[in-house]
Design a protein around this motif. Structure first.
Motif, PDB file in Angstrom:
ATOM      1  N   GLY A 138       0.830  -1.194   0.000  1.00 18.62           N
ATOM      2  CA  GLY A 138       0.000   0.000   0.000  1.00 18.62           C
ATOM      3  C   GLY A 138       0.865   1.244   0.000  1.00 18.62           C
ATOM      4  N   TRP A 139       0.213   2.400  -0.175  1.00 19.23           N
ATOM      5  CA  TRP A 139       0.906   3.680  -0.192  1.00 19.23           C
ATOM      6  C   TRP A 139       0.871   4.306   1.189  1.00 19.23           C
ATOM      7  CZ3 TRP A 139       3.598   5.217  -4.379  1.00 19.23           C
ATOM      8  CH2 TRP A 139       3.313   4.587  -5.595  1.00 19.23           C
ATOM      9  N   VAL A 140       2.034   4.740   1.649  1.00 16.74           N
ATOM     10  CA  VAL A 140       2.098   5.460   2.924  1.00 16.74           C
ATOM     11  C   VAL A 140       1.544   6.857   2.692  1.00 16.74           C
ATOM     12  CG1 VAL A 140       3.582   6.309   4.761  1.00 16.74           C
ATOM     13  CG2 VAL A 140       4.128   4.152   3.614  1.00 16.74           C
ATOM     14  N   THR A 141       0.508   7.227   3.442  1.00 14.02           N
ATOM     15  CA  THR A 141      -0.137   8.534   3.245  1.00 14.02           C
ATOM     16  C   THR A 141       0.146   9.516   4.368  1.00 14.02           C
ATOM     17  OG1 THR A 141      -2.162   7.621   4.216  1.00 14.02           O
ATOM     18  CG2 THR A 141      -1.995   7.620   1.809  1.00 14.02           C
ATOM     19  N   ALA A 142       0.583   9.033   5.531  1.00 12.97           N
ATOM     20  CA  ALA A 142       0.876   9.950   6.633  1.00 12.97           C
ATOM     21  C   ALA A 142       1.691   9.227   7.698  1.00 12.97           C
ATOM     22  CB  ALA A 142      -0.411  10.503   7.248  1.00 12.97           C
ATOM     23  N   ILE A 143       2.458  10.019   8.437  1.00 14.17           N
ATOM     24  CA  ILE A 143       3.208   9.523   9.589  1.00 14.17           C
ATOM     25  C   ILE A 143       2.853  10.415  10.781  1.00 14.17           C
ATOM     26  CG2 ILE A 143       5.485   9.053  10.568  1.00 14.17           C
ATOM     27  CD1 ILE A 143       6.544   8.933   7.664  1.00 14.17           C
ATOM     28  N   ASP A 144       2.498   9.801  11.894  1.00 15.12           N
ATOM     29  CA  ASP A 144       2.194  10.539  13.119  1.00 15.12           C
ATOM     30  C   ASP A 144       3.289  10.228  14.135  1.00 15.12           C
ATOM     31  OD1 ASP A 144       1.284  11.606  15.486  1.00 15.12           O
ATOM     32  OD2 ASP A 144      -0.788  10.957  15.214  1.00 15.12           O
ATOM     33  N   PRO A 145       4.319  11.088  14.225  1.00 16.41           N
ATOM     34  CA  PRO A 145       5.427  10.775  15.131  1.00 16.41           C
ATOM     35  C   PRO A 145       5.045  10.818  16.606  1.00 16.41           C
ATOM     36  CG  PRO A 145       5.698  12.964  14.174  1.00 16.41           C
ATOM     37  CD  PRO A 145       4.534  12.338  13.481  1.00 16.41           C
ATOM     38  N   ALA A 146       4.008  11.579  16.964  1.00 17.20           N
ATOM     39  CA  ALA A 146       3.589  11.632  18.370  1.00 17.20           C
ATOM     40  C   ALA A 146       2.980  10.301  18.796  1.00 17.20           C
ATOM     41  CB  ALA A 146       2.591  12.768  18.575  1.00 17.20           C
ATOM     42  N   ALA A 147       2.129   9.738  17.935  1.00 19.80           N
ATOM     43  CA  ALA A 147       1.504   8.445  18.231  1.00 19.80           C
ATOM     44  C   ALA A 147       2.373   7.273  17.786  1.00 19.80           C
ATOM     45  CB  ALA A 147       0.148   8.358  17.541  1.00 19.80           C
ATOM     46  N   ARG A 148       3.436   7.595  17.029  1.00 19.20           N
ATOM     47  CA  ARG A 148       4.313   6.573  16.431  1.00 19.20           C
ATOM     48  C   ARG A 148       3.503   5.584  15.590  1.00 19.20           C
ATOM     49  NH1 ARG A 148       9.505   5.219  20.328  1.00 19.20           N
ATOM     50  NH2 ARG A 148       9.926   7.383  20.956  1.00 19.20           N
ATOM     51  N   THR A 149       2.794   6.150  14.647  1.00 21.75           N
ATOM     52  CA  THR A 149       2.013   5.323  13.727  1.00 21.75           C
ATOM     53  C   THR A 149       2.257   5.772  12.292  1.00 21.75           C
ATOM     54  OG1 THR A 149       0.073   6.777  13.925  1.00 21.75           O
ATOM     55  CG2 THR A 149       0.162   4.837  15.377  1.00 21.75           C
ATOM     56  N   VAL A 150       2.057   4.831  11.392  1.00 20.64           N
ATOM     57  CA  VAL A 150       2.130   5.079   9.952  1.00 20.64           C
ATOM     58  C   VAL A 150       0.768   4.757   9.367  1.00 20.64           C
ATOM     59  CG1 VAL A 150       3.138   4.279   7.782  1.00 20.64           C
ATOM     60  CG2 VAL A 150       4.585   4.569   9.795  1.00 20.64           C
ATOM     61  N   ARG A 151       0.258   5.637   8.528  1.00 23.41           N
ATOM     62  CA  ARG A 151      -1.046   5.405   7.894  1.00 23.41           C
ATOM     63  C   ARG A 151      -0.814   4.928   6.471  1.00 23.41           C
ATOM     64  NH1 ARG A 151      -5.842   5.720   9.633  1.00 23.41           N
ATOM     65  NH2 ARG A 151      -7.669   6.238   8.380  1.00 23.41           N
TER      66      ARG A 151
END
Length: 386
Positions: free
Chosen positions: A75-88
């Motif tokens: 899949g395509w990575v659409t966002a990174i949330d460094p505070a939550a340490r998650t990749v969307r």
């Protein structure tokens, strides 16, 4: 549980994944997730061959990772949330990480010149290269303009000229082809281009790409039935959007251990990283990318053992350029990339290039099955190389 997420499964991403998978065999506290747009491994340094109708091996990432503690998410990575340490991924899935390896690489910068996005072919993916191969096959006769006189442009122009002798191939760009080579290698390269009938127009900056021509900034119109764009690269905007510290080209700025200077839980490797060495910021190549990936894998293992990751040091050793299938030139270099006097040409250079730039697939297979990393060694002065 150590949750390692690797974004990108090119040369650097797969090198990091396979070293980590091999070195963590038997551990149930390590989980590695590789995120990539497709399940196919692309031999990017050979896409000029694909673009001329040559078939490469169909290499599948899940087959490589089978039986290890690494899995692929397509899949395509659409966002990174460094505070939550998650990749969307694809705007519908979230993957959590303890440590993130950013290895998304770079693509041809078709946004810099009007018309390039709509009217030019690129060598960023197997799909794009295959589309170019079909167009060249149906063209038969006509003209091809390869925009960009760097290594990708040189290899694309010579491959097209050799495989399609009926086409008029023009290599056009701001710098002279082989500008970073020594005198002997540069003279050999110029002779090979002339032998293959590749016309060269240097000192020309492209202002616009049209369906049947390219226009330079000095007003010249260069006819072209097909345009191949290899001039300049861009990196994904994801890093900047996530708030990571980036340089003026959007690359993640790293510390001496390849960690993001703003987010130390993130490692950046390959083309999308601004890695500073004593001679300046490294330029993106497979030659430097794979060692940076291996270093990162070792750095993570040191973290698992409660140790600080070591300093990454790298020196260039060569500049290998194929000139079709039967010719090549190898410019050997100092660690900072400046040319040495020694160069290899002709059949010996073909053998050398095919040996050192052969598909890393076999190496990856070995790395998933053994903790040894014998193909990666320390050179004099502590610089890491392949």
């Amino acid at each position: 549980m150590h949750e390692i997420v690797i974004l990108g499964a090119g040369y650097t991403g797969m090198a990091a994944a396979t070293v980590l998978a091999g070195r963590s065999r038997g551990r149930d506290d390590v989980r590695i997730t590789v995120v990539n747009a497709t399940d196919r491994f692309t031999e990017r340094i050979r896409l000029h061959q694909t673009a001329t109708g040559q078939e490469l091996a169909d290499l599948r990432i899940p087959r490589m990772l089978a039986g290890t503690n690494a899995t692929l998410v397509t899949g395509w990575v659409t966002a990174i949330d460094p505070a939550a340490r998650t990749v969307r991924v694809d705007d519908e899935r979230e993957i959590r990480y303890d440590r993130l390896i950013f290895a998304l690489g770079a693509t041809a910068d078709t946004s810099a010149v009007p018309g390039a996005e709509e009217n030019a072919y690129t060598l960023d993916s197997a799909t794009g290269a295959e589309a170019l191969a079909r167009r060249l096959a149906e063209l038969g006769k006509g003209s091809v303009a390869v925009c960009g006189t760097g290594l990708t442009g040189i290899e694309a122009a010579t491959e097209i000229a050799e495989r399609h002798p009926g086409l008029d191939v023009l290599l056009v760009g701001d710098a002279e082809p082989g500008a970073g080579m020594g005198r002997r290698a540069k003279a050999y390269l110029d002779g090979a281009l002339a032998r293959l009938g590749v016309r060269v127009r240097s000192g020309a900056r492209i202002a616009k790409v049209l369906p049947d021509s390219v226009t330079t900034t000095d007003g010249d119109s260069l006819a072209a039935d097909v345009v191949v764009w290899t001039g300049g690269v861009r990196v994904p905007a994801l890093a900047a959007a996530a708030g990571f510290t980036v340089d003026d080209r959007g690359r993640i700025v790293t510390d001496a251990s390849l960690r993001s200077v703003s987010h130390p839980e993130v490692y950046a490797i390959g083309d999308a990283a601004a890695i500073r060495q004593s001679y300046g910021v490294m330029h993106g190549t497979c030659q430097s990318g794979i060692p940076s990936a291996v270093h990162t894998a070792h750095a993570l293992m040191r973290e698992w053992d409660g140790k600080e990751p070591g300093r990454f040091r790298f020196g260039y050793i060569h500049l290998p350029v194929s000139l079709g299938r039967r010719d090549a030139v190898i410019q050997f270099s100092r660690p900072d990339g400046t040319p040495k006097r020694w160069a290899l040409t002709g059949r010996a250079a073909v053998w050398y290039k095919e040996t050192v730039t052969a598909s890393p697939w076999t190496t990856f297979q070995l790395l998933t099955r053994t903790p040894a990393v014998g193909l990666f060694t320390w050179r004099r002065g502590g610089r890491f190389t392949r």
